[in-house]
Design a protein around this motif. Structure first.
Motif, PDB file in Angstrom:
ATOM      1  N   ASP A 104      30.890  11.649  15.959  1.00  0.00           N
ATOM      2  CA  ASP A 104      30.832  10.737  16.929  1.00  0.00           C
ATOM      3  C   ASP A 104      30.087  11.509  18.311  1.00  0.00           C
ATOM      4  O   ASP A 104      29.248  10.823  19.105  1.00  0.00           O
ATOM      5  N   TYR A 140      26.411  12.399  17.630  1.00  0.00           N
ATOM      6  CA  TYR A 140      25.622  11.312  17.425  1.00  0.00           C
ATOM      7  C   TYR A 140      25.516  10.758  18.903  1.00  0.00           C
ATOM      8  O   TYR A 140      24.263  10.389  19.366  1.00  0.00           O
ATOM      9  N   ARG A 162      34.831   1.477  13.046  1.00  0.00           N
ATOM     10  CA  ARG A 162      34.185   2.728  12.962  1.00  0.00           C
ATOM     11  C   ARG A 162      33.075   2.452  14.051  1.00  0.00           C
ATOM     12  O   ARG A 162      32.955   3.685  14.760  1.00  0.00           O
ATOM     13  N   GLN A 205      32.266   4.572  17.653  1.00  0.00           N
ATOM     14  CA  GLN A 205      31.137   5.274  17.949  1.00  0.00           C
ATOM     15  C   GLN A 205      30.466   4.884  19.187  1.00  0.00           C
ATOM     16  O   GLN A 205      30.129   5.651  20.188  1.00  0.00           O
TER      17      GLN A 205
END
Length: 824
Positions: A7, A10, A339, A343
């Motif tokens: 995470d 990203y 999820r 993020q």
């Protein structure tokens, strides 16, 4: 951990991809978090930072409540205690493990170059033990080193004084220093950060035993120190384990009642109240004002940060609209809403932590800039503005909370995508209709409301500051300067002292450029010694209450020098001597307080404990006694020749700028006695500026933060309206293709933007009317509901909102229908 690392990676890639958005977000957060950290650093240092003592929660301040005496000046409901009562409370209580009494004075250090004056604390021998403070060098006082009046000639130095005056000499222990012409043996040095129990105390202090009061004090403090009626002593105590403050207070009040019965003349109507010592560090009567001012500043910067969060939430919602297709595809491939939310929250938290780190740097810089504007009476080390663990914890906490605030709503919205709707919209370029922007519109309404509250708060304080600066001090402050000296430091007799005053006035007045010079016990805005006054005959009447008023012995030409208008009667003359009838001049406030609807001239009064009547020979105009903006305070002026005060202030009026002659006048007076310390050389203008420093700095900070809130609100409106116009390009093109004129489109966009602004301003006005009432005690001459401030700020915010709407509206009128119909 592996998922978290994914995470983070990203999130970093997304921030790098949207560098412009990331830069704006981090800078907005840095400004908001930096402002909050800066103000919290000050609040922490003044109100939250515990003294460097052991278990501060167990330490209490012990004050006197006087129900019989009327307190004629404000902010003095909790009084100090008398030394005799303090010793009785200490010896008779069973709820405190230790209790200490101490008084504040000034000592002149001589024999080491030019004489210098330092603040001294005359403390009982257990002072350091009660506080749990250990010396860094030497020792503190032995238990019996406060028992021999005039014979306990030992001293403990503060770390700052030891470092600056004695070069941190480790061999200072055992050396003799001369204080007020008396030799003292240095026995110890206090810890580095310890400067007593007052937040604004100077860092250079000297502690001596309280038994040295007759050698160290001067004037009324020396004369009445051992009088049970005289409230000169501060008292602090340490609670025994398992004893609550309320329980200890009840026990001490029982002792107070017993002392009232035993000493009715001195203690009638007096009792005891306990306060946390942590509250008393800024003054036991002033803590609520400091707390209110600190809370107000924290609230305003909190509003700024909240506005920044709203802006970022709007920006993230705009970003989320572009990423709905991405999230929908991830959801279709099996990613759970949890999820996806994690993020997006990771990205928000990363942004907030980056903003927090930059905000901490801004706070470090702005803290130093802010402290550089401190007044002269605050030295560099008076307040410790360190970014300590509490400040760092606050910054981290507020950064995480901020990330959650601005990231949660977009994360929830995007984490549950409507796959069918998103795929439909995605085929048309990702635009959504106006109905999908309700959340962003509500955020703008909230932003406008918050900005208006911040602007109104700042406007009230700016108006208050303008009023305070225009207030009449009651004397002419231009071309006037002062300096202090204490003749008791050189053991002057009253006869010798009166001669010194005559010589000092003569030498100062002889300096070219000096128009007039005078002597008074108190400097302008320096307060004064309070005494209880009874009208003639009332002191002997049972149940009659006296009033505590300020006294000021002055030289005959005092009122002429300060140009305080004489309203009735006469001024003091050289004939007002010790052998003549005791005379007094009072101000209007005292005349109205004691003789309402009567002529005070010729009336007589007594001070508590005296049979001698004093006749009022003059009434003068009210003048500022302690602080600018205060309510008129009753004052009794006494002839200096009838009421000798060894501590005095020379006040000199010049024909032009005082700076040109201040040094010469000081040298001329110093030549009379080279061992006498002349201190606090300042113009009255500087003293008045120092007195308004806190209010002026508060108004400047509030104006700065409110301006920041205004800019952020304008950016928020512009962002929402600009994004709305961008989303509705096709709709506008169709309208114009069907015959809508540019002015119709302009009105549509302006109307929708100003509707949001109007709703926000309505909510903001309601909130401001409810919240500003608590600020009334901090304002000078301005109502907390000042209509001019409310109207002016509302119009200003409305104009800014109109400008923010105008630019997107103008852009909408230039949309080409043919281009709009092909818009993706």
């Amino acid at each position: 951990m592996e998922t978290l690392w994914q995470d983070l990676r990203y999130a970093l890639r997304m921030l790098r991809k949207n560098r412009g958005f990331s830069a704006v977000a981090v800078l907005s957060l840095a400004l908001g978090i930096g402002a909050n950290t800066t103000i919290f650093t000050v609040v922490n240092a003044v109100l939250l930072n515990p003294l460097p003592v052991k278990d501060i929660s167990l330490l209490v301040d012990i004050s006197t409540l006087d129900k019989k005496t009327t307190i004629a000046f404000a902010n003095a409901q909790k009084l100090t205690v008398s030394y005799q009562n303090c010793k009785d409370y200490r010896d008779q209580n069973d709820v405190l493990s230790g209790m200490s009494c101490f008084a504040v004075g000034q000592l002149t250090l001589s024999g080491r170059g030019e004489p210098q004056q330092f603040t001294a604390l005359l403390a009982s021998a257990n002072y350091f033990d009660v506080l749990g403070v250990k010396p860094v060098v030497g020792r503190t006082f032995f238990p019996d080193e406060d028992q021999k009046p005039g014979g306990n000639t030992v001293a403990v130095l503060s770390y700052s004084l030891w470092a600056r005056q004695f070069g941190s000499d480790p061999h200072i222990i055992g050396q003799t220093i001369t204080l007020n012409a008396v030799g003292y043996t240095v026995v110890g040095v206090a810890p580095r950060n310890f400067k007593g129990t007052f937040a604004f105390a100077p860092s250079e202090l000297i502690w001596i035993p309280i038994s040295m009061n007759q050698q160290a004090l001067s004037g009324p403090l020396k004369e009445f120190f051992n009088d049970r009626r005289a409230l000169f002593v501060f008292a602090l105590g340490r609670l025994k384990p398992a004893v609550a403050r309320e329980q200890a207070q009840a026990s001490l009040q029982t002792i107070a009642a017993r002392l009232e019965q035993e000493y009715p003349k001195d203690n009638q109507g007096r009792s005891i109240v306990l306060s946390p010592l942590a509250d008393a560090v800024v003054g036991v009567n002033q803590h609520s004002q400091f707390a209110l001012a600190g809370g107000m500043l924290m609230s305003i910067v909190g509003l700024v940060l909240l506005i920044a969060c709203v802006n970022l939430a709007n920006l993230l919602l705009a970003q989320a609209a572009k990423r709905e297709k991405e999230m929908s595809i991830r959801a279709a491939l099996g990613a759970s809403p949890r999820r996806l939310m994690r993020q997006l929250l990771t990205e928000s938290m990363l942004l907030s932590l980056m903003g927090g780190a930059l905000g901490l740097l801004l706070a470090y810089w702005s803290r130093d800039v802010l402290w550089s504007f401190r007044p002269a009476f605050l030295t560099q080390s008076s307040i410790d503005l360190a970014l300590d663990g509490r400040v760092l914890g606050f910054t981290v906490g507020i950064s995480l909370l901020t990330g959650l605030l601005f990231g949660l709503v977009p994360a929830v919205k995007v984490a549950r995508p409507d796959l069918i709707e998103t795929l439909k919209v995605g085929g048309r370029g990702g635009t959504l209709g106006w109905s999908h922007n309700r959340l962003r519109s509500l955020l703008v309404v909230a932003e406008i409301a918050l900005a208006l509250v911040a602007l109104i708060g700042a406007g009230l304080f700016v108006r208050s500051m303008e009023f305070a600066q225009k207030l009449d001090a009651g004397f002419e402050s231009k071309n006037l300067f002062v300096f202090n000296f204490d003749l008791a430091s050189q053991q002057y007799t009253p006869e010798h002292g009166q001669q010194f005053y005559r010589d000092a006035i003569e030498r100062a007045a002889a300096v070219p450029g000096v128009q007039m010079a005078t002597i008074a016990a108190n400097p302008p805005l320096g307060g004064g010694f309070g005494r209880t006054v009874f009208r003639e005959g009332e002191q002997q009447m049972p149940g009659k209450h006296g009033s505590l008023v300020t006294t000021d012995p002055v030289a005959p030409n005092y009122f002429q020098t300060l140009r305080i208008p004489l309203l009735r009667g006469r001024e003091f003359t050289d004939s007002d001597r010790e052998q003549t009838t005791p005379a007094a001049i009072i101000n209007e406030a005292m005349a109205k307080h004691f003789w309402p609807n009567e002529e005070a001239l010729g009336k007589r009064f007594t001070f508590f404990g005296e049979d001698q009547l004093r006749e009022i020979v003059g009434v003068v105009h009210d003048s500022t006694i302690l602080q600018v903006g205060e309510d008129p305070t009753p004052v009794v002026y006494l002839p200096l020749q009838q009421n000798f005060s060894p501590f005095a202030t020379m006040q000199v009026r010049t024909t032009d700028n005082p700076a040109a002659v201040m040094g010469t006048v000081r040298s001329q007076v110093q030549s009379i006695d080279r061992n006498l310390a002349l201190t606090n050389l300042q113009t009255i203008g500087e003293i008045m500026n120092d007195g308004l420093w806190a209010a002026r700095m508060g108004a400047a900070l509030l104006a700065l933060f409110a301006l920041l809130a205004l800019v952020l609100a304008a950016i928020g409106i512009y962002g929402v309206m600009g994004y709305s116009v961008s989303q509705r390009t096709q709709e506008v093109g169709i309208r114009m293709a069907l015959g809508a004129q540019p002015r119709d489109v302009f009105k549509l966009v302006i109307g929708q933007g100003m509707l949001l602004a109007g709703l926000g301003m309505g909510l903001g006005l309601a909130a401001a009317l409810a919240l500003t009432r608590v600020l009334a005690s901090l304002l000078f001459g301005v109502s907390a509901r000042d209509p001019l401030t409310f109207a002016g700020v509302t119009l200003l915010l409305g104009a800014v909102a109109l400008l923010a709407c105008y630019l997107p509206a103008r852009r909408a009128t230039k949309i080409d229908p043919l281009v709009a119909l092909r818009y993706e």
